[in-house]
Design a protein around this motif. Structure first.
Motif, PDB file in Angstrom:
ATOM      1  N   LEU A  92       0.836  -1.198   0.000  1.00  0.00           N
ATOM      2  CA  LEU A  92       0.000   0.000   0.000  1.00  0.00           C
ATOM      3  C   LEU A  92       0.874   1.252   0.000  1.00  0.00           C
ATOM      4  O   LEU A  92       1.887   1.320   0.708  1.00  0.00           O
ATOM      5  CB  LEU A  92      -0.904   0.022   1.235  1.00  0.00           C
ATOM      6  CG  LEU A  92      -1.927  -1.113   1.336  1.00  0.00           C
ATOM      7  CD1 LEU A  92      -2.525  -1.160   2.732  1.00  0.00           C
ATOM      8  CD2 LEU A  92      -3.023  -0.926   0.295  1.00  0.00           C
ATOM      9  N   ASP A 143      -1.726   6.886   0.370  1.00  0.00           N
ATOM     10  CA  ASP A 143      -3.099   6.402   0.590  1.00  0.00           C
ATOM     11  C   ASP A 143      -3.346   6.125   2.066  1.00  0.00           C
ATOM     12  O   ASP A 143      -4.433   6.425   2.599  1.00  0.00           O
ATOM     13  CB  ASP A 143      -3.357   5.144  -0.237  1.00  0.00           C
ATOM     14  CG  ASP A 143      -3.344   5.407  -1.730  1.00  0.00           C
ATOM     15  OD1 ASP A 143      -3.630   6.554  -2.137  1.00  0.00           O
ATOM     16  OD2 ASP A 143      -3.047   4.466  -2.494  1.00  0.00           O
ATOM     17  N   GLU A 202      -6.165   7.988   4.358  1.00  0.00           N
ATOM     18  CA  GLU A 202      -7.257   7.255   5.001  1.00  0.00           C
ATOM     19  C   GLU A 202      -7.178   7.313   6.525  1.00  0.00           C
ATOM     20  O   GLU A 202      -8.218   7.445   7.195  1.00  0.00           O
ATOM     21  CB  GLU A 202      -7.247   5.801   4.554  1.00  0.00           C
ATOM     22  CG  GLU A 202      -8.357   4.970   5.190  1.00  0.00           C
ATOM     23  CD  GLU A 202      -8.393   3.540   4.693  1.00  0.00           C
ATOM     24  OE1 GLU A 202      -9.202   2.760   5.228  1.00  0.00           O
ATOM     25  OE2 GLU A 202      -7.620   3.194   3.770  1.00  0.00           O
ATOM     26  N   HIS A 203      -5.981   7.216   7.068  1.00  0.00           N
ATOM     27  CA  HIS A 203      -5.840   7.074   8.526  1.00  0.00           C
ATOM     28  C   HIS A 203      -5.278   8.319   9.200  1.00  0.00           C
ATOM     29  O   HIS A 203      -5.233   8.372  10.426  1.00  0.00           O
ATOM     30  CB  HIS A 203      -4.949   5.872   8.845  1.00  0.00           C
ATOM     31  CG  HIS A 203      -5.501   4.580   8.332  1.00  0.00           C
ATOM     32  ND1 HIS A 203      -6.562   3.938   8.918  1.00  0.00           N
ATOM     33  CD2 HIS A 203      -5.140   3.823   7.257  1.00  0.00           C
ATOM     34  CE1 HIS A 203      -6.831   2.822   8.261  1.00  0.00           C
ATOM     35  NE2 HIS A 203      -5.993   2.734   7.250  1.00  0.00           N
ATOM     36  N   ASP A 247       4.161  -3.459   9.586  1.00  0.00           N
ATOM     37  CA  ASP A 247       4.234  -4.523   8.582  1.00  0.00           C
ATOM     38  C   ASP A 247       4.072  -5.865   9.296  1.00  0.00           C
ATOM     39  O   ASP A 247       5.003  -6.363   9.930  1.00  0.00           O
ATOM     40  CB  ASP A 247       5.581  -4.436   7.864  1.00  0.00           C
ATOM     41  CG  ASP A 247       5.730  -5.457   6.738  1.00  0.00           C
ATOM     42  OD1 ASP A 247       5.068  -6.505   6.785  1.00  0.00           O
ATOM     43  OD2 ASP A 247       6.540  -5.189   5.832  1.00  0.00           O
ATOM     44  N   GLU A 248       2.885  -6.446   9.172  1.00  0.00           N
ATOM     45  CA  GLU A 248       2.589  -7.672   9.908  1.00  0.00           C
ATOM     46  C   GLU A 248       3.507  -8.815   9.513  1.00  0.00           C
ATOM     47  O   GLU A 248       4.007  -9.557  10.376  1.00  0.00           O
ATOM     48  CB  GLU A 248       1.126  -8.078   9.687  1.00  0.00           C
ATOM     49  CG  GLU A 248       0.739  -9.358  10.394  1.00  0.00           C
ATOM     50  CD  GLU A 248      -0.716  -9.742  10.202  1.00  0.00           C
ATOM     51  OE1 GLU A 248      -1.048 -10.917  10.471  1.00  0.00           O
ATOM     52  OE2 GLU A 248      -1.522  -8.883   9.785  1.00  0.00           O
ATOM     53  N   VAL A 295      -0.442  -3.575   8.085  1.00  0.00           N
ATOM     54  CA  VAL A 295      -0.594  -3.771   6.644  1.00  0.00           C
ATOM     55  C   VAL A 295      -0.078  -5.152   6.268  1.00  0.00           C
ATOM     56  O   VAL A 295       0.921  -5.632   6.800  1.00  0.00           O
ATOM     57  CB  VAL A 295       0.150  -2.686   5.841  1.00  0.00           C
ATOM     58  CG1 VAL A 295      -0.507  -1.327   6.042  1.00  0.00           C
ATOM     59  CG2 VAL A 295       1.622  -2.605   6.229  1.00  0.00           C
ATOM     60  N   ASP A 347      -0.288  -7.694   2.547  1.00  0.00           N
ATOM     61  CA  ASP A 347      -0.804  -8.108   1.231  1.00  0.00           C
ATOM     62  C   ASP A 347      -1.847  -7.148   0.673  1.00  0.00           C
ATOM     63  O   ASP A 347      -2.918  -7.557   0.208  1.00  0.00           O
ATOM     64  CB  ASP A 347      -1.396  -9.517   1.321  1.00  0.00           C
ATOM     65  CG  ASP A 347      -0.355 -10.566   1.694  1.00  0.00           C
ATOM     66  OD1 ASP A 347       0.832 -10.356   1.399  1.00  0.00           O
ATOM     67  OD2 ASP A 347      -0.740 -11.588   2.292  1.00  0.00           O
ATOM     68  N   GLY A 348      -1.562  -5.863   0.747  1.00  0.00           N
ATOM     69  CA  GLY A 348      -2.444  -4.874   0.152  1.00  0.00           C
ATOM     70  C   GLY A 348      -3.664  -4.519   0.980  1.00  0.00           C
ATOM     71  O   GLY A 348      -4.540  -3.784   0.509  1.00  0.00           O
ATOM     72  N   GLN A 349      -3.727  -5.009   2.203  1.00  0.00           N
ATOM     73  CA  GLN A 349      -4.853  -4.709   3.091  1.00  0.00           C
ATOM     74  C   GLN A 349      -4.338  -3.998   4.339  1.00  0.00           C
ATOM     75  O   GLN A 349      -3.257  -4.320   4.847  1.00  0.00           O
ATOM     76  CB  GLN A 349      -5.593  -5.994   3.496  1.00  0.00           C
ATOM     77  CG  GLN A 349      -6.165  -6.781   2.334  1.00  0.00           C
ATOM     78  CD  GLN A 349      -7.293  -6.037   1.639  1.00  0.00           C
ATOM     79  OE1 GLN A 349      -8.139  -5.406   2.283  1.00  0.00           O
ATOM     80  NE2 GLN A 349      -7.311  -6.098   0.307  1.00  0.00           N
ATOM     81  N   ALA A 350      -5.123  -3.053   4.831  1.00  0.00           N
ATOM     82  CA  ALA A 350      -4.767  -2.320   6.057  1.00  0.00           C
ATOM     83  C   ALA A 350      -5.886  -2.462   7.067  1.00  0.00           C
ATOM     84  O   ALA A 350      -7.074  -2.438   6.709  1.00  0.00           O
ATOM     85  CB  ALA A 350      -4.531  -0.843   5.752  1.00  0.00           C
ATOM     86  N   ARG A 351      -5.520  -2.608   8.331  1.00  0.00           N
ATOM     87  CA  ARG A 351      -6.528  -2.661   9.393  1.00  0.00           C
ATOM     88  C   ARG A 351      -5.950  -2.020  10.649  1.00  0.00           C
ATOM     89  O   ARG A 351      -4.757  -2.134  10.936  1.00  0.00           O
ATOM     90  CB  ARG A 351      -6.995  -4.082   9.674  1.00  0.00           C
ATOM     91  CG  ARG A 351      -5.912  -5.048  10.045  1.00  0.00           C
ATOM     92  CD  ARG A 351      -6.383  -6.490   9.870  1.00  0.00           C
ATOM     93  NE  ARG A 351      -5.310  -7.429  10.130  1.00  0.00           N
ATOM     94  CZ  ARG A 351      -5.115  -8.032  11.289  1.00  0.00           C
ATOM     95  NH1 ARG A 351      -5.933  -7.788  12.308  1.00  0.00           N
ATOM     96  NH2 ARG A 351      -4.123  -8.877  11.465  1.00  0.00           N
TER      97      ARG A 351
END
Length: 417
Positions: free
Chosen positions: A23, A27, A31-32, A40-41, A395, A397-401
């Motif tokens: 990501l 961006d 968003e955040h 980075d998980e 983050v 694989d292209g996903q953030a939470r």
């Protein structure tokens, strides 16, 4: 990217824009918001696994004080790591994350009676004793609970870790543990063995933090092994403290396997435990800031003010911890200039990065990235000047939470009656 880099393993650059976990940081910032910690998980997990691989026959306790939240506890549990906590608050996070109590080690130099009662009632795997008063306090609590509590004795081995005095813990003049040289550690062993409600599970030492040379670990292992054999103890926890690189060009730290190899030479057949924290959490996270103002300095080359500061990273102000900052939101061909990156707080000491080399066309709205921001930043963050603390965004694989949400002014005001 090497696991020893100052950047997380997923870090890539595209036309001057930093990407983490697939990501773009532009961006993520949009968003955040900023400041924000981007975790980075995959990198965190890989560093934790490297410690498990380095010590397959021993125990790896993640040092929760570096950074902890319930989601990280769940990652550790799945990876088979144990958890080291040192306050009731960290104990609560361990419980919230579902860590089995038997895999939790409870540290701290002044655990309260309430904290000890809570730990015993929960069934914490081990309490690390730090004083004679605590020894007697815990013995009484465990007896009243009708249980036998496993304990380790924290020993101060008198080793110079060659690190900053604020994070050195193994010398004789330390607030931690029982002195080996003064005979306090031997006396503590005898007292534990005389208390039916306590069981001696091993000996513990921790000589400091941000250590980049292994000779201090080797010396601590030698002294602790000799003491363990004299006391007929077969389990030894040598703590954590392995350092990381904070800036490109910094000396690269030894790998977990290097440290384990060195200490295993000294510890023989003892069952070994280690407590890494910074070396797992530190390089896995990047802090993002937005530039607000730029001033030309008459001496230091200029000041770049960002929307965070010493409230989200107190380490530079506390003991001169070095960091770097880079422009992460666009490409620039402008010649680099020396800047001091400062925060928004009403303190002249509110400096995040000294002598940062940044493009001369830097402007308000640009996003700066500070690598190696995962250890002792969010965990030491404050609300100085009533600034809410930043979020932690994982983050992968292209996903953030969001794993720790951003504080709000409502959170701050809720504390006032």
């Amino acid at each position: 990217m090497s696991i020893d880099s100052v950047w997380p393993a997923s870090a890539t650059w595209d036309d001057g824009v930093l990407h983490l976990g697939g990501l773009a940081v532009t961006d993520l910032a949009r968003e955040h918001g900023t400041p924000a910690y981007i975790l980075d998980e995959a990198d965190f997990r890989a560093r934790a696994q490297a410690w498990r691989d380095a010590l397959p026959g021993g125990d790896v306790h993640y040092g929760g004080k570096a950074f902890l939240c319930p989601e990280v506890v769940r990652w550790l549990d799945r990876l088979g790591l144990n958890l080291d906590v040192c306050t009731g608050g960290e104990l609560a996070v361990a419980q919230a994350g579902g860590m089995p109590p038997g895999r939790v080690v409870f540290h701290g130099n002044n655990k309260s009676e309430h904290e000890l009662r809570r730990a015993v009632a929960w069934g914490v795997g081990c309490v690390v004793l730090d004083s004679f008063a605590e020894l007697e306090r815990l013995a009484a609590i465990a007896a009243g609970h009708g249980t036998v509590q496993p304990v380790m004795i924290r020993v101060t081995p008198g080793v110079d870790a060659r690190t900053h005095k604020s994070i050195a813990t193994g010398g004789e003049d330390s607030k931690f543990g029982f002195s080996l040289a003064a005979g306090d550690a031997e006396r503590a062993v005898a007292l534990v063995r005389a208390r039916p409600s306590l069981r001696l599970a091993g000996l513990h030492s921790h000589i400091g933090s941000q250590i980049l040379q292994l000779d201090g670990f080797a010396e601590a292992a030698r002294r602790m092994t000799a003491f363990a054999r004299a006391m007929d103890v077969d389990r030894l926890d040598l703590g954590g403290g392995l350092g990381i690189a904070y800036r490109p060009g910094d000396p690269q730290p030894p790998a977990p396997s290097d440290l384990v190899t060195i200490v295993q030479k000294e510890t023989g057949g003892l069952h070994l435990s280690v407590e890494p924290g910074r070396s797992i959490a530190g390089p896995s996270t990047v802090a993002l800031y937005t530039v607000g103002t730029i001033k030309g300095g008459t001496i230091k080359g200029g000041y770049v003010s960002v929307d965070g500061g010493m409230s989200d990273n107190p380490r530079p102000a506390m003991y001169g911890a070095p960091y770097t900052a880079v422009l992460a939101s666009r490409a620039s061909s402008a010649p680099a200039r020396g800047f001091t990156v400062v925060g928004k707080h009403c303190e002249s000491g509110d400096v995040l990065v000294h002598d940062a080399r940044l493009p001369g066309d830097l402007e308000p709205g640009d996003v700066l990235a500070v690598p190696a921001s995962g250890a002792y930043q969010r965990s030491m963050a404050s609300n100085y000047n009533h600034v809410p603390r930043p979020p932690v965004v994982a983050v992968l694989d292209g996903q953030a939470r969001i794993v720790v949400r951003r504080e709000t002014e409502s959170d701050l005001l809720r504390l006032y009656p």
